[in-house]
Design an enzyme around this catalytic site. Sequence first.
Site, PDB file in Angstrom:
ATOM      1  N   LEU A  61      -6.352   4.835   3.246  1.00 52.38           N
ATOM      2  CA  LEU A  61      -6.595   4.150   4.280  1.00 52.38           C
ATOM      3  C   LEU A  61      -5.079   3.559   4.905  1.00 52.38           C
ATOM      4  O   LEU A  61      -4.329   3.790   4.245  1.00 52.38           O
ATOM      5  CB  LEU A  61      -7.187   2.909   3.896  1.00 52.38           C
ATOM      6  CG  LEU A  61      -8.863   2.976   3.483  1.00 52.38           C
ATOM      7  CD1 LEU A  61      -9.473   2.129   2.525  1.00 52.38           C
ATOM      8  CD2 LEU A  61      -9.475   3.429   4.721  1.00 52.38           C
ATOM      9  N   PRO A  62      -5.160   2.866   6.262  1.00 52.33           N
ATOM     10  CA  PRO A  62      -4.049   2.920   6.707  1.00 52.33           C
ATOM     11  C   PRO A  62      -2.967   1.806   6.072  1.00 52.33           C
ATOM     12  O   PRO A  62      -2.009   1.901   5.709  1.00 52.33           O
ATOM     13  CB  PRO A  62      -4.290   2.378   8.183  1.00 52.33           C
ATOM     14  CG  PRO A  62      -5.653   2.718   8.592  1.00 52.33           C
ATOM     15  CD  PRO A  62      -6.393   2.826   7.323  1.00 52.33           C
ATOM     16  N   THR A 107      -0.549   3.898   1.318  1.00 49.12           N
ATOM     17  CA  THR A 107       0.542   3.173   1.096  1.00 49.12           C
ATOM     18  C   THR A 107       0.348   1.840   1.441  1.00 49.12           C
ATOM     19  O   THR A 107       0.164   1.677   2.611  1.00 49.12           O
ATOM     20  CB  THR A 107       1.594   3.845   2.011  1.00 49.12           C
ATOM     21  OG1 THR A 107       1.770   5.239   1.589  1.00 49.12           O
ATOM     22  CG2 THR A 107       3.234   3.022   1.613  1.00 49.12           C
ATOM     23  N   LYS A 160       6.698   4.197  -3.848  1.00 49.49           N
ATOM     24  CA  LYS A 160       6.462   4.714  -2.500  1.00 49.49           C
ATOM     25  C   LYS A 160       7.176   4.006  -1.561  1.00 49.49           C
ATOM     26  O   LYS A 160       7.680   4.587  -0.811  1.00 49.49           O
ATOM     27  CB  LYS A 160       4.699   4.687  -2.188  1.00 49.49           C
ATOM     28  CG  LYS A 160       4.506   4.955  -1.023  1.00 49.49           C
ATOM     29  CD  LYS A 160       4.615   6.593  -0.656  1.00 49.49           C
ATOM     30  CE  LYS A 160       4.504   6.865   0.981  1.00 49.49           C
ATOM     31  NZ  LYS A 160       4.929   8.251   1.227  1.00 49.49           N
ATOM     32  N   LYS A 188       5.364   0.409   9.439  1.00 46.57           N
ATOM     33  CA  LYS A 188       4.641  -0.563   8.311  1.00 46.57           C
ATOM     34  C   LYS A 188       5.353  -0.282   6.853  1.00 46.57           C
ATOM     35  O   LYS A 188       5.546  -1.342   6.473  1.00 46.57           O
ATOM     36  CB  LYS A 188       3.279   0.265   8.192  1.00 46.57           C
ATOM     37  CG  LYS A 188       2.566  -0.487   7.084  1.00 46.57           C
ATOM     38  CD  LYS A 188       1.339   0.519   6.645  1.00 46.57           C
ATOM     39  CE  LYS A 188       1.793   1.735   5.986  1.00 46.57           C
ATOM     40  NZ  LYS A 188       0.664   2.285   5.519  1.00 46.57           N
TER      41      LYS A 188
END
Length: 297
Positions: free
Chosen positions: A64-65, A95, A170, A245
């Site tokens: 998912l975003p 992420t 990450k 993001k």
Amino acid sequence: MSRIAFIGLGHMGRPMVENLIKAGHELQIYDVVTQALASFRGKAKIADNLQEVVDGADVVISMLPMGEHVQAVYLGKDGILQWVNRDSLLIDSSTIDVVTARLVQEAAGERGIAMLDAPVSGGTAGAEQGILTFMVGGEKATFERAQPILSVMGKNIIHAGPSGCGQAAKICNNMILGVSMIAVCEAFNLAKGLGLSQQAMFDICSKASAACWSLTTYCPVPGPVPTSPANREYAAGFTAAMMLKDLRLAQDVAADAKVETPLGEHAKALYEIFCDAGKEQMDFSGIINLLKEMKRE
Ligand code: NAD
């Protein structure tokens, strides 16, 4: 073979699902955008909602975003933690911020359900080829349980540490990526200004000490690496919005940890300018055009 529920079939989720189907797993898929599911008709069970997608699944994977989407999917009113089998394995490969990752894993743990944060690196090409790198946070035994599934989609499956450590790895990785992409773009623009061809610049730097993923795999100019988004007018790939993001996530945790990251901060500022100019959905390597437009006095 496992019965796998997959939630979020965007740029990354779709090729990951393709590889799981090819490996013989039984897939149940769900996305809020139904268009994203159409190409899987006849190959996977298409679910209409979250309860349906996890019904009977041994493994649940989400791609998912952002953190808010992960929180809603797992803990929201219709969240899957109330529907999943107690003995199923949950893997979130989005992420997201470390705090949300730990919150969701803790909530799963309270219900006795095993969960991992397992974000990926390698882009859409890595997802298509099944060679992603998975950075995994959670208990070692759960990590070992997930290995056979993750190895269908990835080549390097690394246990980063306890809950949230996959996301920590990450975020650091993508701060390097954001900075290195800008550095590679700047160098191509400078090379052009100095009369060096883009191909010569690539041939030399890809074999010299500047070689890095942003140059050799995801080259931001058309030509040298035919699969890079630069060859399709910077259609994403990995959107500038997603990179922004991740750079924001890096700056948030750097502030909390009181660690100076000046280039990470500067990369964030440049991606803010790029996104504010309406380029959020363009591939993040398209920032080369913003840098070209920034004329030196
Ligand atoms: P994307 O926006 O293309 O796909 C996300 C999908 O999730 C969309 O199809 C969206 O409709 C769906 N979605 C959103 N909310 C949902 C909900 N509540 N229920 C079900 N589906 C929902 O994003 P992407 O590029 O595939 O990236 C996914 C994640 O992977 C992000 O966290 C990103 O940072 C990370 N990532 C992306 C890349 C890349 O190259 N694109 C590489 C590594 C990691």
